[in-house]
Design a protein around this motif. Structure first.
Motif, mmCIF file in Angstrom:
data_model
loop_
_atom_site.group_PDB
_atom_site.id
_atom_site.type_symbol
_atom_site.label_atom_id
_atom_site.label_comp_id
_atom_site.label_asym_id
_atom_site.label_seq_id
_atom_site.Cartn_x
_atom_site.Cartn_y
_atom_site.Cartn_z
ATOM 1 N N LYS A 115 0.829 -1.207 0.000
ATOM 2 C CA LYS A 115 0.000 0.000 0.000
ATOM 3 C C LYS A 115 0.861 1.254 0.000
ATOM 4 N N SER A 116 1.957 1.215 0.758
ATOM 5 C CA SER A 116 2.865 2.357 0.791
ATOM 6 C C SER A 116 3.454 2.611 -0.585
ATOM 7 N N GLU A 117 3.880 1.549 -1.242
ATOM 8 C CA GLU A 117 4.467 1.678 -2.576
ATOM 9 C C GLU A 117 3.437 2.196 -3.580
ATOM 10 N N LYS A 118 2.192 1.741 -3.421
ATOM 11 C CA LYS A 118 1.145 2.186 -4.337
ATOM 12 C C LYS A 118 0.861 3.669 -4.171
ATOM 13 N N ARG A 119 0.869 4.137 -2.935
ATOM 14 C CA ARG A 119 0.587 5.549 -2.674
ATOM 15 C C ARG A 119 1.708 6.455 -3.141
ATOM 16 N N THR A 120 2.947 5.986 -2.968
ATOM 17 C CA THR A 120 4.071 6.820 -3.377
ATOM 18 C C THR A 120 4.414 6.656 -4.843
ATOM 19 N N GLY A 121 3.960 5.524 -5.425
ATOM 20 C CA GLY A 121 4.309 5.242 -6.802
ATOM 21 C C GLY A 121 5.734 4.785 -6.965
ATOM 22 N N VAL A 122 6.372 4.386 -5.832
ATOM 23 C CA VAL A 122 7.765 3.938 -5.854
ATOM 24 C C VAL A 122 7.845 2.572 -5.226
ATOM 25 N N GLU A 123 8.464 1.630 -5.923
ATOM 26 C CA GLU A 123 8.631 0.293 -5.381
ATOM 27 C C GLU A 123 9.817 0.272 -4.419
ATOM 28 N N GLY A 124 9.729 -0.654 -3.451
ATOM 29 C CA GLY A 124 10.847 -0.833 -2.518
ATOM 30 C C GLY A 124 10.890 0.216 -1.443
ATOM 31 N N VAL A 125 9.710 0.629 -0.917
ATOM 32 C CA VAL A 125 9.674 1.604 0.165
ATOM 33 C C VAL A 125 10.074 0.895 1.447
ATOM 34 N N ASP A 126 11.324 1.044 1.832
ATOM 35 C CA ASP A 126 11.838 0.363 3.012
ATOM 36 C C ASP A 126 12.265 1.380 4.053
ATOM 37 N N ALA A 127 12.367 0.909 5.280
ATOM 38 C CA ALA A 127 12.930 1.745 6.323
ATOM 39 C C ALA A 127 14.413 1.928 6.049
ATOM 40 N N PRO A 128 14.969 3.114 6.323
ATOM 41 C CA PRO A 128 16.369 3.357 6.031
ATOM 42 C C PRO A 128 17.290 2.535 6.902
ATOM 43 N N LEU A 129 18.466 2.246 6.361
ATOM 44 C CA LEU A 129 19.433 1.415 7.059
ATOM 45 C C LEU A 129 20.204 2.192 8.107
ATOM 46 N N GLY A 130 20.327 3.475 7.951
ATOM 47 C CA GLY A 130 21.192 4.261 8.818
ATOM 48 C C GLY A 130 20.743 4.295 10.263
ATOM 49 N N ASP A 131 21.651 4.779 11.133
ATOM 50 C CA ASP A 131 21.363 4.818 12.558
ATOM 51 C C ASP A 131 20.303 5.841 12.913
ATOM 52 N N ASP A 132 19.913 6.710 11.959
ATOM 53 C CA ASP A 132 18.878 7.677 12.260
ATOM 54 C C ASP A 132 17.489 7.098 12.068
ATOM 55 N N ALA A 133 17.402 5.845 11.616
ATOM 56 C CA ALA A 133 16.103 5.199 11.504
ATOM 57 C C ALA A 133 15.522 4.996 12.893
ATOM 58 N N PRO B 243 6.811 16.074 3.722
ATOM 59 C CA PRO B 243 6.481 15.722 5.103
ATOM 60 C C PRO B 243 5.100 15.087 5.264
ATOM 61 N N GLU B 244 4.094 15.624 4.552
ATOM 62 C CA GLU B 244 2.748 15.075 4.684
ATOM 63 C C GLU B 244 2.695 13.630 4.200
ATOM 64 N N GLN B 245 3.385 13.362 3.112
ATOM 65 C CA GLN B 245 3.430 12.009 2.583
ATOM 66 C C GLN B 245 4.201 11.087 3.524
ATOM 67 N N THR B 246 5.287 11.622 4.080
ATOM 68 C CA THR B 246 6.070 10.843 5.047
ATOM 69 C C THR B 246 5.203 10.418 6.216
ATOM 70 N N GLN B 247 4.390 11.344 6.725
ATOM 71 C CA GLN B 247 3.530 11.035 7.867
ATOM 72 C C GLN B 247 2.524 9.954 7.519
ATOM 73 N N ARG B 248 1.960 10.022 6.306
ATOM 74 C CA ARG B 248 0.988 9.011 5.890
ATOM 75 C C ARG B 248 1.636 7.638 5.818
ATOM 76 N N GLU B 249 2.807 7.582 5.183
ATOM 77 C CA GLU B 249 3.470 6.290 5.013
ATOM 78 C C GLU B 249 3.947 5.723 6.348
ATOM 79 N N THR B 250 4.405 6.612 7.254
ATOM 80 C CA THR B 250 4.831 6.156 8.568
ATOM 81 C C THR B 250 3.667 5.529 9.320
ATOM 82 N N SER B 251 2.520 6.188 9.320
ATOM 83 C CA SER B 251 1.361 5.670 10.041
ATOM 84 C C SER B 251 0.841 4.383 9.429
ATOM 85 N N LEU B 252 1.089 4.163 8.151
ATOM 86 C CA LEU B 252 0.600 2.963 7.474
ATOM 87 C C LEU B 252 1.515 1.768 7.693
ATOM 88 N N LEU B 253 2.811 1.953 7.513
ATOM 89 C CA LEU B 253 3.742 0.833 7.525
ATOM 90 C C LEU B 253 4.352 0.556 8.894
#
Length: 257
Positions: free
Chosen positions: A111-129, A150-160
Motif C-alpha cells: 500500500k505504501s508503494e502504491k501511494r508513493t508510486g515507488v517500489e521498494g519503500v523500506d525503512a532506512p538502514l542508517g542509525d537515524d532510523a 512531510p505530509e506524505q512521510t507522515q501518511r506512510e509512517t502511520s501505514l507501515l
C-alpha cells in the motif's frame, strides 16, 4: 466471569458476539482473562483444542488491534499451558501468528508503494532510523532519509510502521519463548532466519544488532548450560547446537557478525 474458567468454549462464543457488535477490545480482554486464569480454583488448566481456537482468535485480535504486548503475554500463557501437553499446538499457533504478521506487513508495504508510486519503500538502514523498541514513536519519522514531502512521510509512517513493529516484536517473542524448547528447535531456527531476512529486507540496522545479540546469548547459554558439545564433530559441523545443526562453529560466528 461465570462458567468461562470451566467452560472456555463459552468465552469463545462470547468473544465472537463481541466482535459481531464491533467491540474487539472487549473480546480481546475477555480471551486474555481466560488464558491468564488458573482454572477457577484449580492449580492448573488442562489443555484442549478449545484453548487452541481461543489462542488463534486472540492472536488475530492482537494483530488487528496492533497489540504486540498482549500477543507476547498470550503466547507465554499458552506456552505454559501447551508445551508439555500439546507442543504441536504451540507450533501451530506460533506459525499462524508469524504468517499472519508477515502477510499484514507485506500488504502495508504494498500500500505504501502504491501511494508513493515507488517500489521498494523500506525503512532506512542508517542509525537515524527509528528504534522500533522505543516507546517514543508518535513524533518519529520512519522515512526521514527519503526524498518525499512531510505530509506524505507522515501518511506512510502511520501505514507501515505499526505492522513493522508488530512483526519485529513477534519474532523477538517467539525466539524468547522457544530458546530452550528442544522439541521445537526447527521452528526456532526458521524464525531466526526469517527475522534476519526481515532486518535485511527493511534495512533495520538497530534491530539487526539486537537480533544478533539475542542469538549469541541463546547460543552461548546452550553451549554453557545445554549439555551440548562445544567442538564440532568429525565432519567439522556441530551436532548438538539446537537450531544450528550442520553449521560449523566458524560459520555461526560469521553469520552473527
Amino acid at each position: 466471569m461465570p462458567n468461562y474458567y470451566h467452560k472456555p468454549e463459552n468465552a469463545l462464543r462470547r468473544a465472537a458476539e463481541l466482535q459481531g457488535i464491533k467491540q474487539p477490545e472487549a473480546a480481546l480482554a475477555l480471551l486474555h482473562e481466560v488464558l491468564a486464569s488458573r482454572g477457577g480454583g484449580r492449580s492448573h488448566k488442562t489443555w484442549s483444542t478449545t484453548y487452541e481456537k481461543i489462542m488463534i482468535v486472540y492472536l488475530d485480535l492482537c494483530l488487528a488491534l496492533t497489540k504486540s504486548r498482549e500477543a507476547k503475554d498470550g503466547l507465554h500463557q499458552y506456552r505454559n499451558l501447551s508445551q508439555q501437553q500439546a507442543p504441536g499446538s504451540l507450533e501451530k499457533v506460533i506459525r499462524h501468528l508469524i504468517t499472519s504478521a508477515e502477510k499484514k506487513c507485506a500488504e502495508a508495504k504494498a500500500k505504501s508503494e502504491k501511494r508513493t508510486g515507488v517500489e521498494g519503500v523500506d525503512a532506512p538502514l542508517g542509525d537515524d532510523a527509528e528504534d522500533m523498541e522505543s516507546s517514543a514513536t508518535s513524533q518519529s519519522i520512519l522515512f526521514s532519509t527519503m526524498n518525499i514531502d512531510p505530509e506524505q512521510t507522515q501518511r506512510e509512517t502511520s501505514l507501515l510502521l505499526p505492522s513493522l513493529k508488530f512483526l519485529w516484536e513477534t519474532y523477538r517473542t517467539v525466539l524468547d519463548i522457544l530458546r530452550s524448547n528442544s522439541k521445537l528447535e526447527h521452528l526456532y531456527h526458521g524464525t531466526a532466519v526469517s527475522a534476519l531476512g526481515f532486518c535485511r529486507s527493511y534495512k533495520r540496522r538497530t534491530e539487526f544488532r539486537r537480533l544478533c545479540e539475542m542469538l549469541r546469548q541463546h547460543l552461548g547459554n546452550l553451549q554453557k548450560y545445554g549439555n551440548v558439545p562445544s567442538t564440532p564433530g568429525g565432519d567439522g559441523k556441530n551436532k548438538g547446537l539446537r537450531g544450528w545443526e550442520g553449521w560449523t562453529t566458524e560459520s555461526i560466528e560469521l553469520h552473527l557478525q
